[in-house]
Design a protein around this motif. Sequence first.
Motif, PDB file in Angstrom:
ATOM      1  N   GLU A   1      10.845  -7.459   1.722  1.00  0.00           N
ATOM      2  CA  GLU A   1       9.534  -7.853   2.078  1.00  0.00           C
ATOM      3  C   GLU A   1       8.208  -7.358   1.398  1.00  0.00           C
ATOM      4  O   GLU A   1       8.666  -6.227   1.114  1.00  0.00           O
ATOM      5  CB  GLU A   1       9.617  -7.786   3.833  1.00  0.00           C
ATOM      6  N   VAL A   2       7.282  -8.072   1.362  1.00  0.00           N
ATOM      7  CA  VAL A   2       6.144  -7.453   0.823  1.00  0.00           C
ATOM      8  C   VAL A   2       4.937  -7.544   1.943  1.00  0.00           C
ATOM      9  O   VAL A   2       5.006  -8.275   2.507  1.00  0.00           O
ATOM     10  CB  VAL A   2       5.593  -7.898  -0.618  1.00  0.00           C
ATOM     11  N   MET A   3       4.107  -6.748   1.450  1.00  0.00           N
ATOM     12  CA  MET A   3       2.826  -6.461   2.269  1.00  0.00           C
ATOM     13  C   MET A   3       1.963  -7.803   1.812  1.00  0.00           C
ATOM     14  O   MET A   3       2.145  -8.474   0.841  1.00  0.00           O
ATOM     15  CB  MET A   3       2.245  -5.328   2.258  1.00  0.00           C
ATOM     16  N   VAL A   4       0.765  -7.575   2.473  1.00  0.00           N
ATOM     17  CA  VAL A   4      -0.189  -8.621   1.999  1.00  0.00           C
ATOM     18  C   VAL A   4      -0.780  -8.732   0.579  1.00  0.00           C
ATOM     19  O   VAL A   4      -0.735  -9.837  -0.070  1.00  0.00           O
ATOM     20  CB  VAL A   4      -1.568  -8.656   3.165  1.00  0.00           C
ATOM     21  N   ARG A   5      -1.135  -7.661   0.152  1.00  0.00           N
ATOM     22  CA  ARG A   5      -1.183  -7.227  -1.444  1.00  0.00           C
ATOM     23  C   ARG A   5      -0.421  -7.542  -2.102  1.00  0.00           C
ATOM     24  O   ARG A   5      -0.381  -7.209  -3.673  1.00  0.00           O
ATOM     25  CB  ARG A   5      -2.042  -6.017  -1.521  1.00  0.00           C
ATOM     26  N   GLY A   6       1.048  -7.713  -1.875  1.00  0.00           N
ATOM     27  CA  GLY A   6       2.295  -7.809  -2.708  1.00  0.00           C
ATOM     28  C   GLY A   6       2.795  -6.610  -2.877  1.00  0.00           C
ATOM     29  O   GLY A   6       4.052  -6.675  -3.546  1.00  0.00           O
ATOM     30  N   GLN A   7       2.304  -5.731  -2.540  1.00  0.00           N
ATOM     31  CA  GLN A   7       3.273  -4.294  -2.609  1.00  0.00           C
ATOM     32  C   GLN A   7       4.506  -4.269  -1.616  1.00  0.00           C
ATOM     33  O   GLN A   7       4.406  -4.955  -0.729  1.00  0.00           O
ATOM     34  CB  GLN A   7       2.566  -3.214  -2.431  1.00  0.00           C
ATOM     35  N   HIS A   8       5.667  -3.719  -2.156  1.00  0.00           N
ATOM     36  CA  HIS A   8       6.796  -3.527  -0.871  1.00  0.00           C
ATOM     37  C   HIS A   8       6.462  -2.379   0.090  1.00  0.00           C
ATOM     38  O   HIS A   8       5.689  -1.598  -0.210  1.00  0.00           O
ATOM     39  CB  HIS A   8       8.014  -3.221  -1.950  1.00  0.00           C
ATOM     40  N   TRP A   9       7.195  -2.815   1.105  1.00  0.00           N
ATOM     41  CA  TRP A   9       6.786  -1.870   2.286  1.00  0.00           C
ATOM     42  C   TRP A   9       7.335  -0.435   1.639  1.00  0.00           C
ATOM     43  O   TRP A   9       6.402   0.509   2.019  1.00  0.00           O
ATOM     44  CB  TRP A   9       7.594  -2.582   3.428  1.00  0.00           C
ATOM     45  N   ALA A  10       8.356  -0.338   1.118  1.00  0.00           N
ATOM     46  CA  ALA A  10       8.856   1.162   0.912  1.00  0.00           C
ATOM     47  C   ALA A  10       9.940   0.847  -0.110  1.00  0.00           C
ATOM     48  O   ALA A  10      10.367  -0.217  -0.455  1.00  0.00           O
ATOM     49  CB  ALA A  10       9.739   1.406   2.518  1.00  0.00           C
ATOM     50  N   GLY A  11      10.350   2.169  -0.552  1.00  0.00           N
ATOM     51  CA  GLY A  11      11.218   2.227  -1.517  1.00  0.00           C
ATOM     52  C   GLY A  11      12.018   3.610  -1.577  1.00  0.00           C
ATOM     53  O   GLY A  11      11.462   4.456  -1.328  1.00  0.00           O
ATOM     54  N   VAL A  12      13.442   3.653  -2.114  1.00  0.00           N
ATOM     55  CA  VAL A  12      14.052   5.015  -2.394  1.00  0.00           C
ATOM     56  C   VAL A  12      14.173   4.809  -3.974  1.00  0.00           C
ATOM     57  O   VAL A  12      14.709   4.104  -4.423  1.00  0.00           O
ATOM     58  CB  VAL A  12      15.102   4.843  -1.567  1.00  0.00           C
ATOM     59  N   PHE A  13      13.716   5.949  -4.456  1.00  0.00           N
ATOM     60  CA  PHE A  13      13.894   6.219  -5.862  1.00  0.00           C
ATOM     61  C   PHE A  13      14.896   7.386  -6.165  1.00  0.00           C
ATOM     62  O   PHE A  13      14.624   8.606  -5.380  1.00  0.00           O
ATOM     63  CB  PHE A  13      12.559   6.592  -6.521  1.00  0.00           C
ATOM     64  N   SER A  14      15.551   7.710  -6.989  1.00  0.00           N
ATOM     65  CA  SER A  14      16.611   8.584  -7.313  1.00  0.00           C
ATOM     66  C   SER A  14      16.847   8.891  -8.732  1.00  0.00           C
ATOM     67  O   SER A  14      17.299   7.814  -9.274  1.00  0.00           O
ATOM     68  CB  SER A  14      18.068   8.471  -6.381  1.00  0.00           C
ATOM     69  N   ARG A  15      17.055  10.354  -9.138  1.00  0.00           N
ATOM     70  CA  ARG A  15      17.737  10.529 -10.140  1.00  0.00           C
ATOM     71  C   ARG A  15      18.995  10.585 -10.458  1.00  0.00           C
ATOM     72  O   ARG A  15      19.540  10.376 -11.370  1.00  0.00           O
ATOM     73  CB  ARG A  15      17.000  11.870 -10.907  1.00  0.00           C
ATOM     74  N   LEU A  16      19.665  10.430  -9.367  1.00  0.00           N
ATOM     75  CA  LEU A  16      21.029  10.404  -8.968  1.00  0.00           C
ATOM     76  C   LEU A  16      21.537   8.849  -8.580  1.00  0.00           C
ATOM     77  O   LEU A  16      20.744   8.161  -8.201  1.00  0.00           O
ATOM     78  CB  LEU A  16      21.571  11.224  -7.971  1.00  0.00           C
ATOM     79  N   PRO A  17      22.798   8.528  -9.062  1.00  0.00           N
ATOM     80  CA  PRO A  17      23.368   7.213  -8.748  1.00  0.00           C
ATOM     81  C   PRO A  17      22.966   6.837  -7.106  1.00  0.00           C
ATOM     82  O   PRO A  17      23.192   7.905  -6.419  1.00  0.00           O
ATOM     83  CB  PRO A  17      24.759   6.978  -8.996  1.00  0.00           C
ATOM     84  N   LEU A  18      22.244   5.770  -6.979  1.00  0.00           N
ATOM     85  CA  LEU A  18      22.219   5.406  -5.454  1.00  0.00           C
ATOM     86  C   LEU A  18      22.776   4.072  -5.319  1.00  0.00           C
ATOM     87  O   LEU A  18      23.199   3.216  -5.989  1.00  0.00           O
ATOM     88  CB  LEU A  18      20.559   5.141  -5.072  1.00  0.00           C
TER      89      LEU A  18
END
Length: 115
Positions: free
Chosen positions: A53-70
């Motif tokens: 899902e995205v917000m009104v301006r098109g950004q994603h609500w949240a994200g998880v970023f990792s240097r390790l495999p996810l």
Amino acid sequence: MSEALRIGTWNLDSRCQPAHVDFLLNLDCDVLLLTEVSPRLEVPGYDKVLTAEVMVRGQHWAGVFSRLPLEPLPEPHPASAAARIDGQVFCSSVLPWRGCGSDEPWGSGTHAVDA
């Protein structure tokens, strides 16, 4: 978990300039739990999972970023992204705020608390 992980959080407010990416890289975190994530955001060396899902301006609500495999996990809520990293579950979420109303993804009712 084999060793301690360095974790960072930030509400990006859809910002995605090179200076923002540099700031994230300079944090030297293993895991970044980000909210209001621009769909254009790429952080070199990091895998990511974003909310569908995205917000009104098109950004994603949240994200998880990792240097390790996810391993992406099912979203616990439309405003939350989740992933398993090094045997641990991480979740990044936007919580309802006083003026968010009852529109999606919050549902009916009020989230305001009178003190």
